[in-house]
Design a protein around this motif. Structure first.
Motif, PDB file in Angstrom:
ATOM      1  N   VAL A 176       0.774  -1.148   0.080  1.00  0.00           N
ATOM      2  CA  VAL A 176      -0.131  -0.040  -0.094  1.00  0.00           C
ATOM      3  C   VAL A 176       0.931   1.417   0.074  1.00  0.00           C
ATOM      4  O   VAL A 176       1.661   1.489   0.933  1.00  0.00           O
ATOM      5  CB  VAL A 176      -0.879   0.165   1.180  1.00  0.00           C
ATOM      6  CG1 VAL A 176      -1.749   1.263   1.312  1.00  0.00           C
ATOM      7  CG2 VAL A 176      -1.837  -1.150   1.185  1.00  0.00           C
ATOM      8  N   LYS A 177       0.683   2.144  -1.220  1.00  0.00           N
ATOM      9  CA  LYS A 177       1.705   3.338  -1.149  1.00  0.00           C
ATOM     10  C   LYS A 177       0.966   4.447  -0.904  1.00  0.00           C
ATOM     11  O   LYS A 177       1.480   5.612  -1.046  1.00  0.00           O
ATOM     12  CB  LYS A 177       2.032   3.253  -2.623  1.00  0.00           C
ATOM     13  CG  LYS A 177       2.997   1.984  -2.932  1.00  0.00           C
ATOM     14  CD  LYS A 177       4.024   1.750  -1.993  1.00  0.00           C
ATOM     15  CE  LYS A 177       4.852   0.454  -2.514  1.00  0.00           C
ATOM     16  NZ  LYS A 177       5.687  -0.134  -1.477  1.00  0.00           N
ATOM     17  N   THR A 178      -0.537   4.388  -0.581  1.00  0.00           N
ATOM     18  CA  THR A 178      -1.404   5.804  -0.413  1.00  0.00           C
ATOM     19  C   THR A 178      -2.131   5.547   0.798  1.00  0.00           C
ATOM     20  O   THR A 178      -2.997   4.431   0.941  1.00  0.00           O
ATOM     21  CB  THR A 178      -2.085   6.137  -1.640  1.00  0.00           C
ATOM     22  OG1 THR A 178      -1.236   6.331  -2.716  1.00  0.00           O
ATOM     23  CG2 THR A 178      -2.870   7.506  -1.120  1.00  0.00           C
ATOM     24  N   TRP A 179      -2.011   6.430   2.046  1.00  0.00           N
ATOM     25  CA  TRP A 179      -2.547   6.230   3.213  1.00  0.00           C
ATOM     26  C   TRP A 179      -3.620   7.124   3.670  1.00  0.00           C
ATOM     27  O   TRP A 179      -3.037   8.348   3.316  1.00  0.00           O
ATOM     28  CB  TRP A 179      -1.571   5.780   4.401  1.00  0.00           C
ATOM     29  CG  TRP A 179      -0.980   4.508   4.081  1.00  0.00           C
ATOM     30  CD1 TRP A 179       0.548   4.439   3.653  1.00  0.00           C
ATOM     31  CD2 TRP A 179      -1.172   3.109   4.707  1.00  0.00           C
ATOM     32  NE1 TRP A 179       0.808   2.904   3.774  1.00  0.00           N
ATOM     33  CE2 TRP A 179      -0.208   2.174   4.200  1.00  0.00           C
ATOM     34  CE3 TRP A 179      -2.353   2.648   5.295  1.00  0.00           C
ATOM     35  CZ2 TRP A 179      -0.178   0.934   4.512  1.00  0.00           C
ATOM     36  CZ3 TRP A 179      -2.452   1.207   5.387  1.00  0.00           C
ATOM     37  CH2 TRP A 179      -1.388   0.403   5.186  1.00  0.00           C
ATOM     38  N   ILE A 180      -4.630   7.148   3.932  1.00  0.00           N
ATOM     39  CA  ILE A 180      -5.387   8.184   4.997  1.00  0.00           C
ATOM     40  C   ILE A 180      -5.401   7.616   6.328  1.00  0.00           C
ATOM     41  O   ILE A 180      -5.917   6.584   6.750  1.00  0.00           O
ATOM     42  CB  ILE A 180      -6.906   8.109   4.310  1.00  0.00           C
ATOM     43  CG1 ILE A 180      -6.858   8.428   2.662  1.00  0.00           C
ATOM     44  CG2 ILE A 180      -7.707   9.465   5.073  1.00  0.00           C
ATOM     45  CD1 ILE A 180      -6.467   9.689   2.101  1.00  0.00           C
ATOM     46  N   TYR A 235       9.440   1.877   1.898  1.00  0.00           N
ATOM     47  CA  TYR A 235       8.034   1.808   1.065  1.00  0.00           C
ATOM     48  C   TYR A 235       7.952   3.019   0.115  1.00  0.00           C
ATOM     49  O   TYR A 235       7.146   2.859  -0.718  1.00  0.00           O
ATOM     50  CB  TYR A 235       7.115   1.572   1.765  1.00  0.00           C
ATOM     51  CG  TYR A 235       7.256   0.062   2.534  1.00  0.00           C
ATOM     52  CD1 TYR A 235       7.834  -0.935   1.989  1.00  0.00           C
ATOM     53  CD2 TYR A 235       6.857  -0.024   3.902  1.00  0.00           C
ATOM     54  CE1 TYR A 235       7.933  -2.087   2.897  1.00  0.00           C
ATOM     55  CE2 TYR A 235       7.054  -1.068   4.602  1.00  0.00           C
ATOM     56  CZ  TYR A 235       7.543  -2.377   3.929  1.00  0.00           C
ATOM     57  OH  TYR A 235       7.852  -3.474   4.576  1.00  0.00           O
ATOM     58  N   LYS A 236       8.349   4.244   0.413  1.00  0.00           N
ATOM     59  CA  LYS A 236       8.352   5.412  -0.397  1.00  0.00           C
ATOM     60  C   LYS A 236       6.666   5.581  -0.624  1.00  0.00           C
ATOM     61  O   LYS A 236       6.394   6.291  -1.788  1.00  0.00           O
ATOM     62  CB  LYS A 236       8.692   5.024  -1.763  1.00  0.00           C
ATOM     63  CG  LYS A 236      10.365   4.327  -1.857  1.00  0.00           C
ATOM     64  CD  LYS A 236      11.432   5.618  -0.983  1.00  0.00           C
ATOM     65  CE  LYS A 236      12.615   4.790  -1.003  1.00  0.00           C
ATOM     66  NZ  LYS A 236      13.588   5.576  -0.193  1.00  0.00           N
ATOM     67  N   GLY A 237       5.832   5.666   0.408  1.00  0.00           N
ATOM     68  CA  GLY A 237       4.346   5.976   0.116  1.00  0.00           C
ATOM     69  C   GLY A 237       4.085   7.161   0.575  1.00  0.00           C
ATOM     70  O   GLY A 237       5.018   8.229   1.094  1.00  0.00           O
ATOM     71  N   LYS A 238       2.718   7.467   0.392  1.00  0.00           N
ATOM     72  CA  LYS A 238       2.084   8.993   0.863  1.00  0.00           C
ATOM     73  C   LYS A 238       1.263   8.798   2.070  1.00  0.00           C
ATOM     74  O   LYS A 238       0.530   7.733   1.912  1.00  0.00           O
ATOM     75  CB  LYS A 238       1.627   9.720  -0.266  1.00  0.00           C
ATOM     76  CG  LYS A 238       2.699  10.084  -1.350  1.00  0.00           C
ATOM     77  CD  LYS A 238       1.896  10.836  -2.334  1.00  0.00           C
ATOM     78  CE  LYS A 238       3.004  11.092  -3.344  1.00  0.00           C
ATOM     79  NZ  LYS A 238       2.349  12.078  -4.449  1.00  0.00           N
ATOM     80  N   VAL A 239       1.016   9.821   2.749  1.00  0.00           N
ATOM     81  CA  VAL A 239      -0.055   9.397   3.932  1.00  0.00           C
ATOM     82  C   VAL A 239      -0.593  11.109   4.267  1.00  0.00           C
ATOM     83  O   VAL A 239       0.138  11.948   4.229  1.00  0.00           O
ATOM     84  CB  VAL A 239       0.905   9.340   5.172  1.00  0.00           C
ATOM     85  CG1 VAL A 239      -0.090   9.078   6.613  1.00  0.00           C
ATOM     86  CG2 VAL A 239       1.541   7.802   5.209  1.00  0.00           C
ATOM     87  N   SER A 240      -1.804  11.073   4.335  1.00  0.00           N
ATOM     88  CA  SER A 240      -2.390  12.240   4.671  1.00  0.00           C
ATOM     89  C   SER A 240      -3.847  11.959   5.561  1.00  0.00           C
ATOM     90  O   SER A 240      -3.961  10.692   5.624  1.00  0.00           O
ATOM     91  CB  SER A 240      -2.455  13.239   3.765  1.00  0.00           C
ATOM     92  OG  SER A 240      -3.153  14.629   3.948  1.00  0.00           O
ATOM     93  N   LEU A 241      -4.601  13.004   5.776  1.00  0.00           N
ATOM     94  CA  LEU A 241      -5.905  12.710   6.216  1.00  0.00           C
ATOM     95  C   LEU A 241      -6.894  13.317   5.244  1.00  0.00           C
ATOM     96  O   LEU A 241      -6.612  14.085   4.169  1.00  0.00           O
ATOM     97  CB  LEU A 241      -6.234  13.303   7.614  1.00  0.00           C
ATOM     98  CG  LEU A 241      -6.392  14.776   7.605  1.00  0.00           C
ATOM     99  CD1 LEU A 241      -6.965  15.066   9.068  1.00  0.00           C
ATOM    100  CD2 LEU A 241      -5.212  15.714   7.357  1.00  0.00           C
ATOM    101  N   SER A 242      -8.165  12.701   5.171  1.00  0.00           N
ATOM    102  CA  SER A 242      -9.081  13.207   4.442  1.00  0.00           C
ATOM    103  C   SER A 242     -10.299  14.176   5.358  1.00  0.00           C
ATOM    104  O   SER A 242     -10.818  13.803   6.292  1.00  0.00           O
ATOM    105  CB  SER A 242      -9.910  12.256   3.779  1.00  0.00           C
ATOM    106  OG  SER A 242      -9.447  11.496   3.089  1.00  0.00           O
ATOM    107  N   ASN A 243     -10.541  15.313   4.717  1.00  0.00           N
ATOM    108  CA  ASN A 243     -11.396  16.301   5.381  1.00  0.00           C
ATOM    109  C   ASN A 243     -12.768  16.355   4.588  1.00  0.00           C
ATOM    110  O   ASN A 243     -12.669  16.641   3.406  1.00  0.00           O
ATOM    111  CB  ASN A 243     -10.791  17.739   5.675  1.00  0.00           C
ATOM    112  CG  ASN A 243      -9.752  17.617   6.662  1.00  0.00           C
ATOM    113  OD1 ASN A 243     -10.082  17.188   7.820  1.00  0.00           O
ATOM    114  ND2 ASN A 243      -8.896  18.328   6.537  1.00  0.00           N
ATOM    115  N   GLN A 244     -13.865  16.371   5.100  1.00  0.00           N
ATOM    116  CA  GLN A 244     -15.015  16.895   4.347  1.00  0.00           C
ATOM    117  C   GLN A 244     -15.292  18.352   4.679  1.00  0.00           C
ATOM    118  O   GLN A 244     -15.223  18.873   5.637  1.00  0.00           O
ATOM    119  CB  GLN A 244     -16.366  16.074   4.947  1.00  0.00           C
ATOM    120  CG  GLN A 244     -17.524  16.588   4.069  1.00  0.00           C
ATOM    121  CD  GLN A 244     -19.008  16.031   4.502  1.00  0.00           C
ATOM    122  OE1 GLN A 244     -19.958  16.553   4.435  1.00  0.00           O
ATOM    123  NE2 GLN A 244     -18.910  14.765   5.302  1.00  0.00           N
TER     124      GLN A 244
END
Length: 496
Positions: A176-180, A235-244
């Motif tokens: 998994v390379k993209t995380w929320i 792993y060179k992935g990306k992480v952020s959060l999601s806002n409505q």
């Protein structure tokens, strides 16, 4: 005709045509959430989440008295979900992990072999079809065992979440390379504590919501830093959060100042600590709540402050901006005696604002949903203005209807209008990297139960196998993905 005129005409025509096409590297996906689709609520060693408990304690809070006990049965039917995701031609599929399925006690001393196998199978199944898994760590289903200890109102929740995140990254980070990290703290903090209409059903207006807000920001930052320090090098992935985010517009010119303050509340509370150089709460919001608290006779602000150390720890913990958009509101300053709201977040009362809609906005299913496609482009522009030229991934956008039929031209129109606004935003210079349709399949839509339908695919909830049938919107979206353009035939075809 001179050569210059020819070049100009060709450039203009090319710009018009190109403006209907997405950039070559733009990605398309769909999304679901564990409690809404998985079912199997008590299979194997899975423990109850706050939603498992809430629908049992308060069945009357769900419009059709339903639950997510079985939902779409994606726990057993996950191969069908992967198959239809492949049929759509998705670049990625966003799903969430159920904390209680993977770590039944809520703590890392117990990792379920059954839960681990389920998510490994799903991830591997997607990758075999060439679909990138985009994984959300938390989509509102906190373990009940942790809620019994105070849940998001307990400052220790950030440590509990950090431990959970480390386990998930360890198990699945190689693929998994993209995380929320967190989905919509506006909802699981503001809606929950200001209305008690979502799990865990605790009413604590202007107090519990602000505790939750701060602890959520710290929890996100801890998870991001764990990934950054322990997993990113490998792993060179990306992480952020999601806002409505609801796009907020002023009713009159005299309401422009309070509208901007309201944006700082709705967006800034969950963005300023992370995406600005100074960090911490938006200063204008911190000042207003401190003054309100003092007038109420409190010795301290109801909004817990960040220490300088906490500000430094939280700011910069992002690799992109996760953005969920559905609807918009009109803001005006509430008059004396006028009802505050009706959008249920504490800012409505703390800011003394009244939220309405424009009469020309069509009403979709569910009480809160009014259609304003232009709000998407305006909100994207505002995000760039506030936080700079950051990558923005639209992690949810979709349409609710009460009609469960397959010829859903209203949903097709919604997607077409909103995708057009995404293209216009890209032309404006906003760095939008992808778009996520909510949702892949009809599901348990929280307090609305199964009444409102968001799915590209219809689910037959009377069928034990939960038959999945593509709607017109599924055909349209598949055509958009294939052509990388919104100019496609939206009639039902035999493509799916």
């Amino acid at each position: 005709m001179c050569w210059l005129q020819t070049v100009v005409i060709c450039f203009v025509v090319g710009a018009v045509v190109g403006g209907r096409d997405f950039p070559p590297n733009f990605k398309f996906g769909t999304a679901t959430a564990a409690y809404q689709v998985e079912g199997a609520w008590n299979i194997s060693d899975k423990s109850p989440s706050i939603w498992d408990s809430y629908v049992r304690r308060h069945p009357e809070k769900i419009k059709d008295m339903s639950s997510g006990d079985v939902a779409c049965d994606s726990y057993n039917q996950w191969k069908k979900d992967v198959e239809i995701a492949s049929d759509l031609g998705l670049d990625f599929y966003r799903f969430s992990i159920a904390w209680t399925r993977l770590m039944p006690s809520g703590f890392p001393n117990t990792v379920s072999e059954d839960g681990k196998k389920f998510y490994n199978d799903l991830i591997d199944g997607l990758l075999e079809k060439g679909i990138e898994p985009v994984v959300t760590l938390y989509h509102w289903d906190l373990p009940q065992s942790l809620q019994d200890l105070g849940g998001w109102a307990n400052p220790l929740v950030s440590d509990w979440f950090a431990d959970y995140a480390r386990v998930v990254f360890s198990l699945f980070g190689d693929r998994v390379k993209t995380w929320i990290t967190l989905n919509e703290p506006l909802i699981f903090c503001e809606i929950v504590y200001n209305t008690a209409l979502h799990a865990p059903g605790i009413l604590s207006v202007g107090v519990g919501n602000y505790l939750c807000n701060k602890h959520a920001m710290i929890a996100h930052a801890k998870a991001w830093r764990i990934y950054d320090e322990e997993f990113r090098p490998k792993y060179k992935g990306k992480v952020s959060l999601s806002n409505q985010i609801l796009w907020l517009e002023s009713e009159t010119e005299s309401d422009e100042e309070i509208t901007e303050i309201s944006r700082q509340f709705m967006v800034g509370m969950f963005s300023h600590p992370i995406f600005t150089k100074e960090g911490g709460w938006p200063p204008v919001i911190e000042k207003i709540i401190a003054e309100k608290s003092k007038k109420e006779g409190l010795s301290k602000s109801r909004l817990p402050p960040f220490t300088q150390e906490e500000k430094d720890f939280v700011k910069g913990t992002f690799d992109f901006y996760g953005f969920n958009y559905y609807t918009s509101r009109i803001v005006k300053k509430a008059k004396e005696g006028e009802r505050i709201g009706p959008w249920p977040f504490a800012g409505a009362s703390d800011l003394d604002i009244h939220l309405t809609v424009r009469p020309e906005w069509k009403h979709a299913a569910t009480s809160w949903f009014y259609i304003c496609p232009e709000g998407l482009r305006r909100q994207l522009a505002w995000l760039k203005e506030q936080y700079g030229d950051i990558e923005i991934l639209i992690t949810e956008n979709g349409y609710a209807s009460y009609d469960g039929g397959v010829d859903d031209q209203d949903r097709v129109q919604y997607y077409k209008e909103h995708l057009e606004q995404v293209l216009l935003a890209i032309e404006d210079g906003v760095n939008v990297s992808g778009y996520t349709a909510w949702t892949l399949i009809d599901n348990f839509e929280w307090s609305d139960g199964y009444r409102s339908k968001f799915g590209l695919y219809q689910i037959d909830f009377e069928d034990p196998l939960r038959k999945r049938t593509p709607r017109a919107s599924a055909h349209y979206y598949a055509s958009v993905i294939k052509s990388r353009s919104i100019d496609v035939d939206n009639k039902l075809t035999d493509e799916l």
